[in-house]
Design a protein around this motif. Structure first.
Motif, PDB file in Angstrom:
ATOM      1  N   SER A   1      18.955  -9.946  10.195  1.00 16.87           N
ATOM      2  CA  SER A   1      19.042  -8.819   9.267  1.00 16.87           C
ATOM      3  C   SER A   1      18.531  -9.308   7.913  1.00 16.87           C
ATOM      4  CB  SER A   1      20.494  -8.364   9.131  1.00 16.87           C
ATOM      5  OG  SER A   1      21.252  -9.399   8.501  1.00 16.87           O
ATOM      6  N   PHE A   2      18.371  -8.378   6.984  1.00 13.54           N
ATOM      7  CA  PHE A   2      17.937  -8.791   5.653  1.00 13.54           C
ATOM      8  C   PHE A   2      18.970  -9.731   5.031  1.00 13.54           C
ATOM      9  CE2 PHE A   2      17.964  -8.249   1.012  1.00 13.54           C
ATOM     10  CZ  PHE A   2      16.758  -8.895   0.745  1.00 13.54           C
ATOM     11  N   ALA A   3      20.243  -9.457   5.223  1.00 16.72           N
ATOM     12  CA  ALA A   3      21.294 -10.319   4.642  1.00 16.72           C
ATOM     13  C   ALA A   3      21.185 -11.743   5.192  1.00 16.72           C
ATOM     14  CB  ALA A   3      22.675  -9.735   4.916  1.00 16.72           C
ATOM     15  N   GLU A   4      20.924 -11.865   6.485  1.00 12.94           N
ATOM     16  CA  GLU A   4      20.779 -13.195   7.082  1.00 12.94           C
ATOM     17  C   GLU A   4      19.519 -13.893   6.566  1.00 12.94           C
ATOM     18  OE1 GLU A   4      22.993 -12.442  11.370  1.00 12.94           O
ATOM     19  OE2 GLU A   4      20.979 -11.609  11.037  1.00 12.94           O
ATOM     20  N   PHE A   5      18.441 -13.126   6.433  1.00 14.74           N
ATOM     21  CA  PHE A   5      17.198 -13.670   5.894  1.00 14.74           C
ATOM     22  C   PHE A   5      17.399 -14.121   4.450  1.00 14.74           C
ATOM     23  CE2 PHE A   5      13.130 -12.988   3.634  1.00 14.74           C
ATOM     24  CZ  PHE A   5      12.303 -13.820   4.373  1.00 14.74           C
ATOM     25  N   GLU A   6      18.080 -13.304   3.670  1.00 13.11           N
ATOM     26  CA  GLU A   6      18.342 -13.630   2.268  1.00 13.11           C
ATOM     27  C   GLU A   6      19.200 -14.899   2.160  1.00 13.11           C
ATOM     28  OE1 GLU A   6      18.949 -10.886  -1.651  1.00 13.11           O
ATOM     29  OE2 GLU A   6      20.354 -10.545  -0.010  1.00 13.11           O
TER      30      GLU A   6
ATOM     31  N   SER B   1       0.833  -1.201   0.000  1.00 15.30           N
ATOM     32  CA  SER B   1       0.000   0.000   0.000  1.00 15.30           C
ATOM     33  C   SER B   1       0.871   1.255   0.000  1.00 15.30           C
ATOM     34  CB  SER B   1      -0.892  -0.004   1.250  1.00 15.30           C
ATOM     35  OG  SER B   1      -1.516   1.237   1.437  1.00 15.30           O
ATOM     36  N   SER B   2       0.672   2.118  -0.982  1.00 10.73           N
ATOM     37  CA  SER B   2       1.471   3.352  -1.040  1.00 10.73           C
ATOM     38  C   SER B   2       1.139   4.274   0.129  1.00 10.73           C
ATOM     39  CB  SER B   2       1.265   4.070  -2.374  1.00 10.73           C
ATOM     40  OG  SER B   2      -0.109   4.272  -2.628  1.00 10.73           O
ATOM     41  N   SER B   3      -0.024   4.088   0.757  1.00 10.31           N
ATOM     42  CA  SER B   3      -0.399   4.885   1.923  1.00 10.31           C
ATOM     43  C   SER B   3      -0.088   4.154   3.234  1.00 10.31           C
ATOM     44  CB  SER B   3      -1.886   5.251   1.853  1.00 10.31           C
ATOM     45  OG  SER B   3      -2.683   4.100   1.652  1.00 10.31           O
ATOM     46  N   ASN B   4       0.508   2.964   3.135  1.00 13.40           N
ATOM     47  CA  ASN B   4       0.945   2.156   4.293  1.00 13.40           C
ATOM     48  C   ASN B   4      -0.177   1.748   5.243  1.00 13.40           C
ATOM     49  OD1 ASN B   4       3.734   2.258   3.541  1.00 13.40           O
ATOM     50  ND2 ASN B   4       3.776   4.356   4.298  1.00 13.40           N
ATOM     51  N   ASP B   5      -1.422   1.795   4.781  1.00 13.47           N
ATOM     52  CA  ASP B   5      -2.543   1.430   5.642  1.00 13.47           C
ATOM     53  C   ASP B   5      -3.275   0.180   5.157  1.00 13.47           C
ATOM     54  OD1 ASP B   5      -3.759   2.445   3.376  1.00 13.47           O
ATOM     55  OD2 ASP B   5      -4.819   4.063   4.423  1.00 13.47           O
ATOM     56  N   GLY B   6      -2.780  -0.401   4.065  1.00 14.31           N
ATOM     57  CA  GLY B   6      -3.419  -1.587   3.507  1.00 14.31           C
ATOM     58  C   GLY B   6      -4.376  -1.291   2.377  1.00 14.31           C
ATOM     59  N   ASP B   7      -4.797  -0.047   2.243  1.00 15.20           N
ATOM     60  CA  ASP B   7      -5.649   0.344   1.119  1.00 15.20           C
ATOM     61  C   ASP B   7      -4.776   0.425  -0.127  1.00 15.20           C
ATOM     62  OD1 ASP B   7      -7.519   0.580   3.124  1.00 15.20           O
ATOM     63  OD2 ASP B   7      -7.736   2.754   2.967  1.00 15.20           O
ATOM     64  N   CYS B   8      -5.292  -0.045  -1.261  1.00 12.12           N
ATOM     65  CA  CYS B   8      -4.450  -0.144  -2.452  1.00 12.12           C
ATOM     66  C   CYS B   8      -5.074   0.494  -3.687  1.00 12.12           C
ATOM     67  CB  CYS B   8      -4.163  -1.614  -2.767  1.00 12.12           C
ATOM     68  SG  CYS B   8      -3.116  -2.425  -1.539  1.00 12.12           S
ATOM     69  N   THR B   9      -4.242   1.191  -4.401  1.00 11.62           N
ATOM     70  CA  THR B   9      -4.600   1.695  -5.726  1.00 11.62           C
ATOM     71  C   THR B   9      -4.310   0.575  -6.730  1.00 11.62           C
ATOM     72  OG1 THR B   9      -2.379   2.496  -6.177  1.00 11.62           O
ATOM     73  CG2 THR B   9      -3.886   4.048  -5.083  1.00 11.62           C
TER      74      THR B   9
ATOM     75  N   ARG C   1       9.995  -7.678   4.371  1.00 15.05           N
ATOM     76  CA  ARG C   1       9.150  -6.550   4.818  1.00 15.05           C
ATOM     77  C   ARG C   1       7.819  -7.049   5.379  1.00 15.05           C
ATOM     78  NH1 ARG C   1       8.579  -2.799   0.018  1.00 15.05           N
ATOM     79  NH2 ARG C   1       7.244  -1.661   1.443  1.00 15.05           N
ATOM     80  N   ILE C   2       7.266  -8.102   4.779  1.00 16.59           N
ATOM     81  CA  ILE C   2       5.999  -8.668   5.262  1.00 16.59           C
ATOM     82  C   ILE C   2       6.184  -9.255   6.655  1.00 16.59           C
ATOM     83  CG2 ILE C   2       4.343 -10.551   4.869  1.00 16.59           C
ATOM     84  CD1 ILE C   2       4.819  -9.956   1.781  1.00 16.59           C
ATOM     85  N   PHE C   3       7.306  -9.914   6.891  1.00 17.90           N
ATOM     86  CA  PHE C   3       7.567 -10.550   8.186  1.00 17.90           C
ATOM     87  C   PHE C   3       8.080  -9.577   9.245  1.00 17.90           C
ATOM     88  CE2 PHE C   3       8.613 -14.683   5.704  1.00 17.90           C
ATOM     89  CZ  PHE C   3       7.266 -14.921   5.499  1.00 17.90           C
ATOM     90  N   ASP C   4       8.519  -8.391   8.850  1.00 17.54           N
ATOM     91  CA  ASP C   4       9.034  -7.382   9.783  1.00 17.54           C
ATOM     92  C   ASP C   4       7.854  -6.574  10.340  1.00 17.54           C
ATOM     93  OD1 ASP C   4      10.532  -5.578  11.230  1.00 17.54           O
ATOM     94  OD2 ASP C   4      11.313  -4.514   9.478  1.00 17.54           O
ATOM     95  N   PHE C   5       7.140  -7.164  11.269  1.00 18.08           N
ATOM     96  CA  PHE C   5       5.914  -6.569  11.804  1.00 18.08           C
ATOM     97  C   PHE C   5       6.148  -5.218  12.458  1.00 18.08           C
ATOM     98  CE2 PHE C   5       4.654 -10.899  11.206  1.00 18.08           C
ATOM     99  CZ  PHE C   5       3.294 -10.858  10.962  1.00 18.08           C
ATOM    100  N   ASP C   6       7.270  -5.048  13.157  1.00 22.10           N
ATOM    101  CA  ASP C   6       7.497  -3.783  13.859  1.00 22.10           C
ATOM    102  C   ASP C   6       8.233  -2.745  13.005  1.00 22.10           C
ATOM    103  OD1 ASP C   6      10.110  -4.734  13.922  1.00 22.10           O
ATOM    104  OD2 ASP C   6      10.096  -5.136  16.078  1.00 22.10           O
ATOM    105  N   GLY C   7       8.615  -3.129  11.789  1.00 19.18           N
ATOM    106  CA  GLY C   7       9.204  -2.163  10.855  1.00 19.18           C
ATOM    107  C   GLY C   7      10.581  -1.660  11.231  1.00 19.18           C
ATOM    108  N   ASP C   8      11.337  -2.441  12.002  1.00 17.45           N
ATOM    109  CA  ASP C   8      12.671  -1.979  12.430  1.00 17.45           C
ATOM    110  C   ASP C   8      13.808  -2.506  11.555  1.00 17.45           C
ATOM    111  OD1 ASP C   8      12.765  -4.630  13.208  1.00 17.45           O
ATOM    112  OD2 ASP C   8      13.361  -4.222  15.280  1.00 17.45           O
ATOM    113  N   ASP C   9      13.465  -3.078  10.406  1.00 18.86           N
ATOM    114  CA  ASP C   9      14.447  -3.624   9.468  1.00 18.86           C
ATOM    115  C   ASP C   9      15.239  -4.797  10.034  1.00 18.86           C
ATOM    116  OD1 ASP C   9      13.713  -1.921   7.383  1.00 18.86           O
ATOM    117  OD2 ASP C   9      15.080  -0.352   8.077  1.00 18.86           O
ATOM    118  N   MET C  10      14.668  -5.478  11.006  1.00 20.84           N
ATOM    119  CA  MET C  10      15.237  -6.692  11.585  1.00 20.84           C
ATOM    120  C   MET C  10      14.074  -7.634  11.890  1.00 20.84           C
ATOM    121  SD  MET C  10      18.544  -6.231  11.852  1.00 20.84           S
ATOM    122  CE  MET C  10      19.245  -7.288  13.098  1.00 20.84           C
TER     123      MET C  10
END
Length: 184
Positions: A162-167, A75-83, A109-118
């Motif tokens: 981290s993303f590198a570890e996830f990747e 969502s470009s508005s980050n609320d789940g609503d989608c264009t 990003r989907i699994f990073d619920f708290d948005g802290d990039d970890m």
């Protein structure tokens, strides 16, 4: 067939083709699928935005335990609503043609619920809860599972992925690309 009344100019279709992993025909098909979620709202308004509740009526999102997270990430508005462009981006990333690295970035990003990039213990707990849904684990079982995941994948021992570890984990998974997919 159907292209004579397209809501999009040839230039817009070319842009969508250039910016996604879709052909022009697939872009038009994606728009049909988007429009089918709320024909009264989308109609001839190519800038319509659908609420997350409507987006979750898309069959593959409806049955996905991460449907709401997928909508929020795209969502470009980050609320789940989608264009439509948000929907097109989502479907492009989930397409067979999207590279594994692009899919991995969005899965993280989907699994990073708290948005802290970890992906910390709380993120992993939520992922596990959603994956096992009806088979609730005891607190000890949950902690043991999280500890095992971190022991296996947390290469720098900082208590999170981290993303590198996830990747790195994704690179070992031969079926990731085929399971991280939504068909149009």
């Amino acid at each position: 067939m159907g292209q004579s009344k397209s809501q999009f100019t040839d230039e817009e279709l070319q842009d969508y083709q250039d910016l996604t992993y879709f052909t022009k025909k697939e872009v038009l098909y994606a728009h049909q699928k988007f429009k089918a979620l709320a024909p009264e709202k989308v109609g001839h308004n190519k800038n319509a935005k659908l609420p997350m509740q409507k987006m979750l009526q898309y069959p593959e999102l409806n049955v996905n335990p991460f449907g709401d997270r997928i909508c929020k990430v795209f969502s470009s508005s980050n609320d789940g609503d989608c264009t439509f462009e948000d929907f097109l981006d989502m479907m492009s990333v989930f397409s067979e043609s999207a590279p594994k690295a692009v899919k991995a970035e969005h899965a993280f990003r989907i699994f990073d619920f708290d948005g802290d990039d970890m992906l910390g213990a709380n993120d992993l707990r939520q992922v596990i809860d959603r994956l096992i849904n009806t088979h609730k684990l005891s607190e000890n079982e949950m902690e043991h599972l999280i500890r095992n995941v971190l022991e296996e994948a947390d290469l720098d021992d900082d208590g999170a992925l981290s993303f590198a570890e996830f990747e790195h984990i994704i690179d070992k998974s031969s079926d990731f690309s085929s399971t991280f997919r939504i068909r149009l």
